[in-house]
Enzyme design. Structure first.
Site, mmCIF file in Angstrom:
data_model
loop_
_atom_site.group_PDB
_atom_site.id
_atom_site.type_symbol
_atom_site.label_atom_id
_atom_site.label_comp_id
_atom_site.label_asym_id
_atom_site.label_seq_id
_atom_site.Cartn_x
_atom_site.Cartn_y
_atom_site.Cartn_z
ATOM 1 N N ASN A 114 38.387 -4.992 -3.571
ATOM 2 C CA ASN A 114 38.844 -3.767 -4.231
ATOM 3 C C ASN A 114 40.229 -4.051 -4.809
ATOM 4 O O ASN A 114 41.198 -4.155 -4.065
ATOM 5 C CB ASN A 114 38.908 -2.632 -3.198
ATOM 6 C CG ASN A 114 39.583 -1.387 -3.756
ATOM 7 O OD1 ASN A 114 39.664 -1.206 -4.965
ATOM 8 N ND2 ASN A 114 40.062 -0.528 -2.867
ATOM 9 N N TRP A 115 40.291 -4.166 -6.126
ATOM 10 C CA TRP A 115 41.581 -4.501 -6.754
ATOM 11 C C TRP A 115 42.554 -3.330 -6.778
ATOM 12 O O TRP A 115 43.709 -3.506 -7.113
ATOM 13 C CB TRP A 115 41.352 -4.948 -8.200
ATOM 14 C CG TRP A 115 40.847 -6.338 -8.355
ATOM 15 C CD1 TRP A 115 40.383 -7.181 -7.374
ATOM 16 C CD2 TRP A 115 40.752 -7.077 -9.581
ATOM 17 N NE1 TRP A 115 40.006 -8.380 -7.932
ATOM 18 C CE2 TRP A 115 40.219 -8.336 -9.278
ATOM 19 C CE3 TRP A 115 41.057 -6.776 -10.916
ATOM 20 C CZ2 TRP A 115 39.994 -9.310 -10.251
ATOM 21 C CZ3 TRP A 115 40.823 -7.741 -11.889
ATOM 22 C CH2 TRP A 115 40.311 -8.995 -11.559
ATOM 23 N N LYS A 116 42.051 -2.121 -6.512
ATOM 24 C CA LYS A 116 42.883 -0.917 -6.668
ATOM 25 C C LYS A 116 43.475 -0.919 -8.077
ATOM 26 O O LYS A 116 42.800 -1.319 -9.017
ATOM 27 C CB LYS A 116 43.969 -0.864 -5.585
ATOM 28 C CG LYS A 116 43.422 -1.167 -4.188
ATOM 29 C CD LYS A 116 44.389 -0.826 -3.114
ATOM 30 C CE LYS A 116 43.853 -1.347 -1.788
ATOM 31 N NZ LYS A 116 44.336 -0.617 -0.659
ATOM 32 N N HIS A 152 36.999 6.257 -1.045
ATOM 33 C CA HIS A 152 38.067 5.413 -0.476
ATOM 34 C C HIS A 152 39.176 6.316 0.063
ATOM 35 O O HIS A 152 39.457 7.370 -0.499
ATOM 36 C CB HIS A 152 38.606 4.465 -1.560
ATOM 37 C CG HIS A 152 39.511 3.416 -1.014
ATOM 38 N ND1 HIS A 152 40.836 3.670 -0.726
ATOM 39 C CD2 HIS A 152 39.290 2.125 -0.675
ATOM 40 C CE1 HIS A 152 41.376 2.562 -0.233
ATOM 41 N NE2 HIS A 152 40.459 1.609 -0.193
ATOM 42 N N GLU A 168 42.256 6.217 -0.152
ATOM 43 C CA GLU A 168 43.313 6.564 -1.116
ATOM 44 C C GLU A 168 42.856 7.697 -2.021
ATOM 45 O O GLU A 168 43.673 8.513 -2.458
ATOM 46 C CB GLU A 168 43.716 5.313 -1.924
ATOM 47 C CG GLU A 168 44.528 4.350 -1.057
ATOM 48 C CD GLU A 168 44.386 2.888 -1.420
ATOM 49 O OE1 GLU A 168 43.927 2.568 -2.536
ATOM 50 O OE2 GLU A 168 44.733 2.047 -0.563
ATOM 51 N N GLU A 200 36.698 1.904 7.279
ATOM 52 C CA GLU A 200 38.068 1.519 6.942
ATOM 53 C C GLU A 200 39.049 2.437 7.671
ATOM 54 O O GLU A 200 39.404 3.507 7.154
ATOM 55 C CB GLU A 200 38.296 1.644 5.435
ATOM 56 C CG GLU A 200 37.413 0.760 4.607
ATOM 57 C CD GLU A 200 38.084 0.362 3.297
ATOM 58 O OE1 GLU A 200 38.254 -0.831 3.076
ATOM 59 O OE2 GLU A 200 38.481 1.260 2.538
ATOM 60 N N GLY A 219 46.145 -1.766 4.007
ATOM 61 C CA GLY A 219 47.393 -2.133 3.342
ATOM 62 C C GLY A 219 48.587 -2.187 4.276
ATOM 63 O O GLY A 219 49.735 -2.255 3.830
ATOM 64 N N SER A 226 43.166 -4.620 5.936
ATOM 65 C CA SER A 226 43.976 -5.833 6.121
ATOM 66 C C SER A 226 43.135 -7.054 6.520
ATOM 67 O O SER A 226 43.559 -7.859 7.350
ATOM 68 C CB SER A 226 45.104 -5.587 7.137
ATOM 69 O OG SER A 226 45.968 -4.562 6.661
ATOM 70 N N GLY A 251 41.127 -5.383 0.173
ATOM 71 C CA GLY A 251 42.075 -4.952 -0.851
ATOM 72 C C GLY A 251 43.005 -6.089 -1.227
ATOM 73 O O GLY A 251 42.640 -7.002 -1.980
ATOM 74 N N GLY A 252 44.208 -6.084 -0.652
ATOM 75 C CA GLY A 252 45.266 -7.028 -1.018
ATOM 76 C C GLY A 252 44.822 -8.478 -1.100
ATOM 77 O O GLY A 252 45.126 -9.181 -2.072
HETATM 78 C C1 PEP Z 1 40.954 -1.421 0.733
HETATM 79 O O1 PEP Z 1 41.536 -1.259 -0.325
HETATM 80 O O2 PEP Z 1 39.846 -0.916 0.892
HETATM 81 C C2 PEP Z 1 41.599 -2.208 1.798
HETATM 82 C C3 PEP Z 1 40.957 -2.375 2.920
HETATM 83 O O3 PEP Z 1 42.844 -2.725 1.530
HETATM 84 P P1 PEP Z 1 43.609 -3.887 2.352
HETATM 85 O O4 PEP Z 1 42.620 -5.009 2.535
HETATM 86 O O5 PEP Z 1 44.757 -4.282 1.479
HETATM 87 O O6 PEP Z 1 44.032 -3.311 3.651
#
Ligand code: PEP
Length: 252
Positions: free
Chosen positions: A9-11, A95, A97, A167, A173, A213, A234-235
């Site tokens: 997930n690039w956000k 999600h 966010e 999640e 994040g 994470s 994500g990251g």
């Molecule tokens: C996400 O965006 O769904 C996520 C899990 O982010 P991260 O891996 O950065 O915690």
């Protein structure tokens, strides 16, 4: 029985040039992978470019959201038929966010989910508790409400294609990953809810991803757990080398 799925997930990151360079790099790195499904979910504006850039590679493309109507006067929204028409095959829905910053509720999650299925997209429905809810002992109650409301009204024959992403909000994040034990406990609880909703056979086919994470140094122990069928990243998906390490988790 369940093919692992590693989804990035690039956000809201990367310019067009950066997206193109990443696609070339990742496609070269993972051209031999076939035992794990790979998905990249970039911002809407790069979807079509990336569908083309990854053509002939194992990487599939998904959106980070989808609207619940197919067409109409809904300025700024993007529908499932539009996404299918440019070659996207998955959509992330609900999600944390979107729940936190954009007023997403279990009811709107459900509307998006039904629209995605109707339009031929595979939905990845995100659920998970906040730190406050976990500390108050409400984790399972929160997950149960999100799963039951979010997934209501789905035919059992369509449910097996669903993907659920657990999640925990406190792990997204933040650099704090749920331990494999904590993640497995929630995944197994979600599998039980899916059994209640759709029966044992269908629940056994639904993939449940862990997100929060995920990195190269924790993916192997997470993937070793019985009900963890992949990851929503994500990251660590923003860099092709670190995403490749996750895709090539050990123990496959
Ligand atoms: C996400 O965006 O769904 C996520 C899990 O982010 P991260 O891996 O950065 O915690």
């Amino acid at each position: 029985m369940r093919k692992p799925l590693i989804a990035g997930n690039w956000k809201m990151f990367k310019t067009l040039d950066e997206a193109g360079a990443y696609a070339g790099d990742l496609a070269r790195r993972i051209s031999d992978v076939d035992s794990t499904e790979i998905l990249v979910c970039p911002p809407f504006v790069y979807l079509q470019t990336l569908v083309q850039a990854f053509e002939g590679s194992p990487v599939k493309i998904g959106s980070q959201n989808v609207f619940w109507e197919d067409s109409g006067a809904f300025t700024g929204e993007i529908s499932a038929p539009m996404l299918r028409s440019i070659g996207a095959s998955y959509a992330i829905i609900g999600h944390s966010e979107r729940r936190q910053f954009f007023g997403e509720t279990d009811e709107t999650v459900n509307k998006r989910l039904l629209a995605a299925l109707r339009g031929g997209l595979t939905p990845i429905v995100c659920v998970g508790e906040t730190l406050e809810q976990r500390e108050a002992g409400k984790t399972f109650a929160v997950i149960e409400a999100q799963v039951k409301r979010g997934l209501s009204g789905i035919d059992t024959d369509r449910a097996s294609s669903l993907v659920v992403a657990y999640e925990p909000v406190w792990a997204i994040g933040t650099g704090k990953t749920a331990t494999p034990e904590i993640a497995q406990e929630s995944h197994s609880f979600i599998r039980g809810l899916l059994k209640d909703l759709f029966g044992d056979e269908t629940a056994g086919l639904v993939r449940i991803l862990y997100g929060g994470s995920v990195k190269g140094d924790n993916i192997d122990s997470l993937m070793a757990r019985a009900d963890i069928d992949g990851a929503l990243v994500g990251g660590a998906s923003l860099d092709a080398a670190s995403f490749e390490r996750i895709i090539r988790f050990k123990g496959q």
